[in-house]
Design an enzyme around this catalytic site. Structure first.
Site, PDB file in Angstrom:
ATOM      1  N   CYS A   1      12.615  28.968  16.332  1.00  0.00           N
ATOM      2  CA  CYS A   1      12.502  29.265  14.893  1.00  0.00           C
ATOM      3  C   CYS A   1      11.038  29.320  14.459  1.00  0.00           C
ATOM      4  CB  CYS A   1      13.208  28.200  14.058  1.00  0.00           C
ATOM      5  SG  CYS A   1      14.963  28.104  14.329  1.00  0.00           S
TER       6      CYS A   1
ATOM      7  N   ASP B   1      22.329  45.922  -4.575  1.00  0.00           N
ATOM      8  CA  ASP B   1      23.653  45.914  -5.223  1.00  0.00           C
ATOM      9  C   ASP B   1      24.518  44.738  -4.743  1.00  0.00           C
ATOM     10  OD1 ASP B   1      24.499  46.558  -2.695  1.00  0.00           O
ATOM     11  OD2 ASP B   1      25.406  48.475  -3.225  1.00  0.00           O
TER      12      ASP B   1
HETATM   13  C1  BEZ Z   1      14.951  26.648  18.432  1.00  0.00           C
HETATM   14  O1  BEZ Z   1      14.707  27.236  17.380  1.00  0.00           O
HETATM   15  O2  BEZ Z   1      14.116  26.515  19.314  1.00  0.00           O
HETATM   16  C2  BEZ Z   1      16.308  26.065  18.660  1.00  0.00           C
HETATM   17  C3  BEZ Z   1      17.087  25.679  17.589  1.00  0.00           C
HETATM   18  C4  BEZ Z   1      18.336  25.120  17.831  1.00  0.00           C
HETATM   19  C5  BEZ Z   1      18.798  24.968  19.118  1.00  0.00           C
HETATM   20  C6  BEZ Z   1      18.017  25.397  20.184  1.00  0.00           C
HETATM   21  C7  BEZ Z   1      16.769  25.960  19.952  1.00  0.00           C
END
Ligand code: BEZ
Length: 229
Positions: A48, A137
């Site tokens: 992330c 929309d």
């Molecule tokens: C990640 O973003 O690295 C991750 C998030 C949840 C589970 C495994 C990896």
């Protein structure tokens, strides 16, 4: 597919309104602009972190396409504020777009976007790694869900935006792996007569196919144009 994802897909059919537009505090912005919204499994997770940095580094490309970004995870605003400092150091991307907070998980439960197969240190399910393109929309133009272990591809999301913008204005569709400047497909429902009107006679290329079905149709189904009419 985990049942939580199935639930979400059922709730968020492409034909219905995006339910989270009514849940989040930035809904007035969401309604005005096309948005790309990323669901994140959680703050301070490595994949992330790379994704949000990449989103920030690509923000200008999204802005050029009249599209705003936002993220969502089941963390609070303090967590988000601290995390974006890490993101900048790791990726060089400064996150300036909103990251929605849902520490109570009320919105995530309502939306059915919790993945029971992926849990945090406290044993609570994480949010699915989904991306949505939300139209002004309030409908969903696209949704993709990735496994937690696989990061998204922002060039692909931008490619889809280009296709959506072109196909919304012109009587065309975009073929596999299409990118800006490539040939487009003359919309299948157009008859040849209608295609002649829109693209001009000789303004598109018909691929002759061997099938009987293709021959009896009043329209040819494989037709390419290099200029969108
Ligand atoms: C990640 O973003 O690295 C991750 C998030 C949840 C589970 C495994 C990896």
């Amino acid at each position: 597919m985990p049942s939580s994802q199935q639930t979400f897909i059922r709730k968020s059919s492409l034909k219905i309104q995006a339910p989270f537009l009514f849940l989040c505090p930035f809904s007035s912005h969401l309604i005005r602009m096309q948005r790309v919204m990323f669901m994140h499994p959680g703050d301070f997770t490595p994949v992330c972190t790379t994704e949000l940095g990449q989103a920030a580094l690509h923000e200008e490309e999204f802005t050029k396409r009249g599209t705003k970004l936002c993220g969502f995870s089941c963390n609070d605003s303090n967590s988000h504020k601290n995390w974006i400092k890490d993101i900048e150091v790791v990726t060089g991307g400064e996150v300036k777009f909103p990251l929605f907070c849902d520490p109570t998980r009320d919105a995530a439960v309502e939306l059915g976007i919790l993945d029971k197969t992926n849990k945090d240190a406290k044993g609570l399910p994480l949010t699915v790694r989904s991306v949505y393109i939300l139209k002004p929309d309030k409908t969903i133009a696209l949704m993709m869900t990735y496994p937690a272990s696989t990061g998204r591809n922002f060039n692909e999301i931008i490619r889809v935006l280009d296709s959506l913008q072109l196909t919304a204005k012109k009587s065309v569709a975009t073929p596999v792996d299409w990118k800006q400047g490539d040939d487009v497909i003359v919309n299948f429902p157009l008859s040849n007569a209608e295609a002649d009107e829109k693209f001009g006679k000789g303004g598109y290329r018909i691929v002759q196919v061997p099938s009987e079905a293709g021959k009896v149709l009043a329209k040819n189904y494989m037709r390419y144009a290099n200029t969108a009419a």
